[in-house]
Design an enzyme around this catalytic site. Structure first.
Site, PDB file in Angstrom:
ATOM      1  N   ASP A  13       1.205  -1.328  -0.042  1.00 40.62           N
ATOM      2  CA  ASP A  13       0.056  -0.108   0.200  1.00 40.62           C
ATOM      3  C   ASP A  13       0.784   1.305  -0.209  1.00 40.62           C
ATOM      4  OD1 ASP A  13      -2.276   1.252  -0.274  1.00 40.62           O
ATOM      5  OD2 ASP A  13      -2.895   1.480   1.737  1.00 40.62           O
ATOM      6  N   LYS A  15       1.972   4.525  -1.232  1.00 33.54           N
ATOM      7  CA  LYS A  15       1.033   5.968  -1.131  1.00 33.54           C
ATOM      8  C   LYS A  15       1.667   6.650  -0.872  1.00 33.54           C
ATOM      9  CE  LYS A  15      -3.084   4.762   1.367  1.00 33.54           C
ATOM     10  NZ  LYS A  15      -4.002   4.918   1.582  1.00 33.54           N
ATOM     11  N   PRO A  16       1.555   8.109  -1.253  1.00 36.63           N
ATOM     12  CA  PRO A  16       2.280   9.565  -1.164  1.00 36.63           C
ATOM     13  C   PRO A  16       2.097   9.988   0.698  1.00 36.63           C
ATOM     14  CG  PRO A  16       1.183  10.084  -3.475  1.00 36.63           C
ATOM     15  CD  PRO A  16       0.128   8.557  -2.784  1.00 36.63           C
ATOM     16  N   ASN A  18       1.456   7.552   2.892  1.00 35.17           N
ATOM     17  CA  ASN A  18       2.449   6.513   3.506  1.00 35.17           C
ATOM     18  C   ASN A  18       3.977   6.722   3.362  1.00 35.17           C
ATOM     19  OD1 ASN A  18       0.110   5.483   4.473  1.00 35.17           O
ATOM     20  ND2 ASN A  18       0.000   3.678   2.869  1.00 35.17           N
ATOM     21  N   ASP A  31       2.413   3.323   8.400  1.00 37.06           N
ATOM     22  CA  ASP A  31       1.675   2.313   7.398  1.00 37.06           C
ATOM     23  C   ASP A  31       1.684   0.846   7.229  1.00 37.06           C
ATOM     24  OD1 ASP A  31      -0.990   1.168   7.602  1.00 37.06           O
ATOM     25  OD2 ASP A  31      -1.976   2.411   6.501  1.00 37.06           O
TER      26      ASP A  31
END
Length: 172
Positions: A13, A15-16, A18, A31
C-alpha cells in the site's frame, strides 16, 4: 524499503500518504497494516484485494495473494508519477475503473504531462510502472541504483545532497 523486502515483507500500500519526511530529513515509510510476509511457511491470504486503487500494481488487482516486491516498485512508481505530474497516473469515478486502467492502460508519460520532467526521469518512472513485473526494476536496490545514476550520485559514498541535486529535483 530495501530492508523490508530483504526480510520478505511486501508493503502492498505504498502511496504518498504513507511516505513521510522526519524532522531530521529521513524518509519514513508508514502504515504496514496490510503488509504481506512472503516468507516460507507463512499462510497466504484468501486472495482478497487489498491496497489503494490509485497505486495498485496490476498483479495485485488480479491476484493479491501472490505479489512480490515488484508490486511495491509499481506503487512507488505511481507515487513518483504523482509527485512529478500533480496527479495519479490513472483516475476515474469508480475504483473499478481505476483498477481496470492499472491492468490494461498505458499511462501518459510524466514528461508529456509536465514539460519540466526530464525524459530520463519520465522513462525511469514508466519502467517502475511496467504492466508486467518482469519489465520493472526487479528490486528496490536496483531502482535506487537507477535513481542514483540519474542524479549523478556515487552509490558507494555517503549521500550528501548538493545544490545541483536540489535544483534538478525542483525543476522536475
Amino acid at each position: 524499503m530495501i530492508a523490508a523486502h530483504e526480510a520478505g515483507v511486501i508493503h502492498r500500500d505504498l502511496k504518498p500518504e504513507n511516505v513521510c519526511i522526519a524532522s531530521d530529513g529521513r524518509v519514513v515509510l508508514m502504515d504496514f497494516g496490510i503488509a504481506h510476509a512472503a516468507l516460507a511457511g507463512k499462510a497466504q491470504e484468501d486472495g482478497a484485494m487489498v491496497g489503494t486503487p490509485a497505486y495498485m500494481a496490476p498483479e495485485q488487482v488480479i491476484d493479491a495473494a501472490n505479489v512480490d516486491a515488484r508490486a511495491d516498485v509499481y506503487s512507488l512508481g505511481c507515487t513518483l508519477y504523482e509527485l512529478l505530474t500533480g496527479r495519479p497516473p490513472f483516475e476515474g469515478d469508480l475504483a473499478a475503473q481505476v483498477l481496470s486502467m492499472h491492468v490494461a492502460d498505458t499511462p501518459v508519460p510524466p514528461a508529456q504531462r509536465n514539460h519540466r520532467v526530464p525524459a530520463e526521469l519520465s522513462n525511469l518512472t514508466l519502467k517502475m510502472m511496467a504492466k508486467r513485473p518482469a519489465q520493472r526494476f526487479q528490486s528496490m536496490a536496483e531502482l535506487v541504483k537507477a535513481l542514483e545514476h540519474f542524479l549523478g550520485i556515487d552509490g558507494a559514498a555517503l549521500f550528501s545532497p548538493r545544490e545541483e541535486h536540489a535544483a534538478l529535483l525542483e525543476r522536475s
